[in-house]
Design a protein around this motif. Structure first.
Motif, PDB file in Angstrom:
ATOM      1  N   CYS A 250      69.852  12.956  61.129  1.00  0.00           N
ATOM      2  CA  CYS A 250      69.598  14.377  60.897  1.00  0.00           C
ATOM      3  C   CYS A 250      69.352  15.037  62.250  1.00  0.00           C
ATOM      4  O   CYS A 250      69.473  14.386  63.290  1.00  0.00           O
ATOM      5  CB  CYS A 250      68.390  14.550  59.979  1.00  0.00           C
ATOM      6  N   HIS A 257      69.530   8.190  58.271  1.00  0.00           N
ATOM      7  CA  HIS A 257      69.020   8.162  56.902  1.00  0.00           C
ATOM      8  C   HIS A 257      70.043   7.433  56.029  1.00  0.00           C
ATOM      9  O   HIS A 257      71.218   7.794  56.034  1.00  0.00           O
ATOM     10  CB  HIS A 257      68.870   9.577  56.344  1.00  0.00           C
ATOM     11  N   CYS A 313      60.603  12.068  56.997  1.00  0.00           N
ATOM     12  CA  CYS A 313      61.099  12.494  58.304  1.00  0.00           C
ATOM     13  C   CYS A 313      60.724  13.962  58.572  1.00  0.00           C
ATOM     14  O   CYS A 313      60.419  14.713  57.649  1.00  0.00           O
ATOM     15  CB  CYS A 313      62.616  12.335  58.303  1.00  0.00           C
ATOM     16  N   CYS A 315      62.672  16.217  58.981  1.00  0.00           N
ATOM     17  CA  CYS A 315      63.630  17.039  58.230  1.00  0.00           C
ATOM     18  C   CYS A 315      63.245  17.160  56.761  1.00  0.00           C
ATOM     19  O   CYS A 315      63.906  17.881  56.010  1.00  0.00           O
ATOM     20  CB  CYS A 315      65.039  16.451  58.337  1.00  0.00           C
TER      21      CYS A 315
HETATM   22 ZN   LIG Z   1      65.545  13.357  58.997  1.00  0.00          ZN
END
Ligand SMILES: [Zn+2]
Length: 425
Positions: A250, A257, A313, A315
């Motif tokens: 990401c 991921h 994460c 993200c």
């Molecule tokens: Zn991520």
């Protein structure tokens, strides 16, 4: 991060407990599903496991492992777990050793592929309507069609350029304002060279999605700086259903991921096949949880990696992160008792100012003794001595270095061959 960064926000940010619940339910289902196939059933029976023996996720360690060999033994469709009339598409990788690996897809499998791949596009920042140029081959190799199925699901404007014709690729990117460029890693470099030679600016290009080959950090830096893009590492292979099925990094660029609602990843010791601790390097082994025509059970990918994190994460995604693949078990080279991977050579070479990312590793064998010679392109001023000195410092042995003028080493379409063997008498 805004919701538009996700294709499937519920699945991508589900709690770890939810992911594990999905995995167990789907693992139990997929084991019963592959039981329909005689070749799979035989593997299970040899291991003394029945179709109802998975009670917990840990029970996966009781299941048999599959390797590329079984694909070859059952060529063309002996591993297919559905009626052949349900197959909607197939892809195939040639491999270096002969019989190809075939992957059939049902319509639902194509939807699953499109979804995994579209998640990757979205994770890289592609929004509906963005122009995406697809440069891997449209054909038996899964690359071109994988990007295509994903780009359709993600609602992108597709420029299906396919491979080669690099001048035309540069012109297309300029004329149509390509924002998202999808390519095999080495083709990204080829494209950059041609763009530079043509002296064309590509201000619309923002995102590069690269796959199919390992990717050193130095090479990534050059692509990112040269094309002024953010580069992403996409991951997937024929046996798991193609490019993007496994996942991608990401914008935090802190590991890849793995789509855990579709795949169950284990990292195993390559010799004992026992799980290694998180953070330790081992062989990535993959079980497909949601595929129909040919789901793999504990497929030994041959890729070496480690689990970086199972935490949520930056993200917002909860799917575990693995390190970019450091090498393949089969690619490991052993010269004079020292183990190394082509990727380490690439990393060391590109640390030398003026060295270009086109190189060959030649293993010369004379009377059973192996030596390494590196052919590399570099700008004027870089000498073989400089290359040898730096490689000696960085790799625990001393390869010979030969420097070539820019553009003089052979180029290949598709995956680049980096390692060559020469026997001398
Ligand atoms: Zn991520």
């Amino acid at each position: 991060m805004e919701a538009s960064q996700y294709l499937n926000p519920q699945e991508e940010t589900a709690s770890v407990d939810q992911l594990r619940a999905w995995q167990l339910e789907r693992l139990q289902k997929i084991v019963r599903h592959v039981w329909r196939n005689a070749a799979f059933r035989k593997l299970f029976e040899e291991q003394g496991v029945g179709p109802d023996d998975v009670k917990t996720l840990e029970d996966i360690t009781k299941l048999p492992m599959v390797s590329k060999d079984i694909f070859r033994q059952t060529y063309p469709l002996g591993l297919c777990c559905v009626d052949e009339r349900e197959i909607a598409e197939m892809h195939m990788s040639s491999g270096s050793t002969g019989t190809p690996v075939v992957m059939p897809y049902t319509r639902n499998d194509l939807t699953q592929w499109g979804e995994c791949m579209a998640r990757c596009y979205r994770m890289a920042g592609a929004q509906p309507g963005d122009v995406t140029q697809i440069t891997p081959t449209f054909g038996l190799f899964n690359g071109g069609f994988g990007f295509y199925h994903g780009a359709r699901t993600a609602g992108l404007f597709i420029v299906p350029a396919s491979s080669g014709h690099t001048q035309r690729q540069v012109t297309l990117a300029k004329d149509f304002g390509t924002k998202v460029f999808g390519a095999v890693v080495s083709y990204g470099i080829r494209f950059l060279e041609e763009r530079n030679a043509m002296g064309i600016e590509l201000p619309a290009m923002k995102i590069g999605i690269f796959g199919a080959e390992t990717f050193s950090d130095e090479l990534k830096k050059r692509l990112t700086a040269g094309l002024e893009i953010e580069a992403f590492d996409i991951y997937g292979m024929t046996e798991t259903g193609g490019v993007g099925t496994l996942g991608q990094d990401c914008s935090a660029h802190n590991g890849i991921h793995v789509w855990e609602d579709h795949y169950l990843a284990e990292v195993l010791d390559p010799m004992t096949h026992k799980p290694v601790a998180d953070g330790q390097v081992g062989e990535l082994t993959i079980t497909s949880l949601t595929r129909e025509a040919l789901p793999v059970i504990r497929f030994r990918t041959g890729d070496l990696t480690r689990i970086l994190s199972r935490e949520r994460c930056a993200c917002g995604r909860t799917h575990l992160r693995i390190a970019p693949v450091t090498g393949r078990i089969d690619d490991m080279l052993i010269v004079k008792g020292v183990n190394f991977f082509p990727r380490q050579v690439e990393q060391a070479l590109l640390e030398i100012p003026g060295v270009l990312p086109n190189y060959q590793i030649i293993i010369e064998e004379r009377d059973g003794v192996k030596d390494v010679r590196i052919h590399v392109e570099a700008e004027a001023g870089v000498t073989g001595y400089m290359v040898e000195k730096h490689l000696k410092e960085r790799l625990q042995f001393s390869p010979k270095g030969d420097v070539f003028a820019p553009g003089t080493l052979p180029r290949q379409e598709g995956k680049a061959q980096r390692v060559f063997y020469e026997k001398k008498d």
